[in-house]
Design a protein around this motif. Structure first.
Motif, PDB file in Angstrom:
ATOM      1  N   TYR A  98      97.197  -8.779  -5.357  1.00 12.37           N
ATOM      2  CA  TYR A  98      97.706  -8.051  -6.538  1.00 12.37           C
ATOM      3  C   TYR A  98      96.981  -6.794  -6.682  1.00 12.37           C
ATOM      4  O   TYR A  98      97.817  -5.870  -7.061  1.00 12.37           O
ATOM      5  N   ARG A  99      95.788  -6.652  -7.074  1.00 15.59           N
ATOM      6  CA  ARG A  99      94.911  -5.500  -7.028  1.00 15.59           C
ATOM      7  C   ARG A  99      95.277  -4.628  -6.139  1.00 15.59           C
ATOM      8  O   ARG A  99      95.621  -3.281  -6.318  1.00 15.59           O
ATOM      9  N   ALA A 100      95.371  -4.948  -4.913  1.00 13.01           N
ATOM     10  CA  ALA A 100      95.626  -4.032  -3.713  1.00 13.01           C
ATOM     11  C   ALA A 100      96.996  -3.476  -3.666  1.00 13.01           C
ATOM     12  O   ALA A 100      97.123  -2.219  -3.394  1.00 13.01           O
ATOM     13  N   CYS A 101      97.962  -4.055  -4.072  1.00  7.73           N
ATOM     14  CA  CYS A 101      99.386  -3.913  -4.024  1.00  7.73           C
ATOM     15  C   CYS A 101      99.601  -2.704  -4.916  1.00  7.73           C
ATOM     16  O   CYS A 101     100.474  -1.782  -4.992  1.00  7.73           O
ATOM     17  N   LYS A 102      99.057  -2.772  -6.269  1.00  7.24           N
ATOM     18  CA  LYS A 102      99.216  -1.875  -7.232  1.00  7.24           C
ATOM     19  C   LYS A 102      98.682  -0.360  -6.915  1.00  7.24           C
ATOM     20  O   LYS A 102      99.424   0.755  -7.225  1.00  7.24           O
ATOM     21  N   CYS A 103      97.838   0.044  -6.063  1.00  3.67           N
ATOM     22  CA  CYS A 103      97.508   1.047  -5.525  1.00  3.67           C
ATOM     23  C   CYS A 103      97.884   1.272  -3.913  1.00  3.67           C
ATOM     24  O   CYS A 103      97.576   2.583  -3.474  1.00  3.67           O
ATOM     25  N   CYS A 104      98.586   0.638  -3.340  1.00  5.96           N
ATOM     26  CA  CYS A 104      98.845   0.779  -2.158  1.00  5.96           C
ATOM     27  C   CYS A 104     100.080   1.823  -1.785  1.00  5.96           C
ATOM     28  O   CYS A 104     101.024   2.100  -2.616  1.00  5.96           O
ATOM     29  N   PRO A 105      99.996   2.765  -0.677  1.00  4.88           N
ATOM     30  CA  PRO A 105     100.918   3.691  -0.298  1.00  4.88           C
ATOM     31  C   PRO A 105     102.239   3.190  -0.112  1.00  4.88           C
ATOM     32  O   PRO A 105     103.215   3.694  -0.166  1.00  4.88           O
ATOM     33  N   ASN A 106     102.200   1.750   0.225  1.00  2.98           N
ATOM     34  CA  ASN A 106     103.441   1.324   0.849  1.00  2.98           C
ATOM     35  C   ASN A 106     104.357   0.884  -0.427  1.00  2.98           C
ATOM     36  O   ASN A 106     105.538   0.614  -0.387  1.00  2.98           O
ATOM     37  N   ASN A 107     103.519   0.723  -1.531  1.00  2.06           N
ATOM     38  CA  ASN A 107     104.088   0.453  -2.989  1.00  2.06           C
ATOM     39  C   ASN A 107     104.500   1.685  -3.688  1.00  2.06           C
ATOM     40  O   ASN A 107     104.495   1.501  -4.987  1.00  2.06           O
TER      41      ASN A 107
END
Length: 111
Positions: A98-107
């Motif tokens: 959840y934390r990683a997805c918030k700042c992921c370039p894919n997102n």
């Protein structure tokens, strides 16, 4: 993937699900995509007012695309989409995702 690639994937999915008379595939695909047959028909004709969410759903459900997740490595796009939609939890893996997805370039986030 381009819009045309996704449209070809959609048409292939419909053809694969047709009965022996060549019918019914669109209805089955509409159910899989979570939309009405009318919406799918408008999309296929090019008259749907906002096709981006439908293209994204086609990419998630029928695309065989593999992307690089900065947190866990190469994963199918469908798994990436599932992680993006997951709510925060106390499970350590999913909390980390959840934390990683918030700042992921894919997102669309900034690393």
């Amino acid at each position: 993937m381009t819009d045309n690639d996704l449209r070809k994937i959609l048409e292939q999915a419909i053809t694969e699900r047709n009965d022996k008379h060549g019918k019914g595939g669109a209805a089955k695909v509409a159910i899989i995509l979570g939309m009405s047959q009318s919406q799918l028909s408008w999309f296929r004709k090019g008259t749907y007012p906002n096709p981006e969410p439908i293209l994204e759903k086609i990419r998630e459900v029928f695309g065989q695309e593999v992307i690089f997740c900065p947190e866990i490595g190469a994963i199918p796009f469908a798994d990436c989409a599932a992680h993006k939609k997951r709510l925060p939890t106390t499970d350590s893996f999913y909390a980390r995702m959840y934390r990683a997805c918030k700042c992921c370039p894919n997102n669309g986030g900034k690393p």
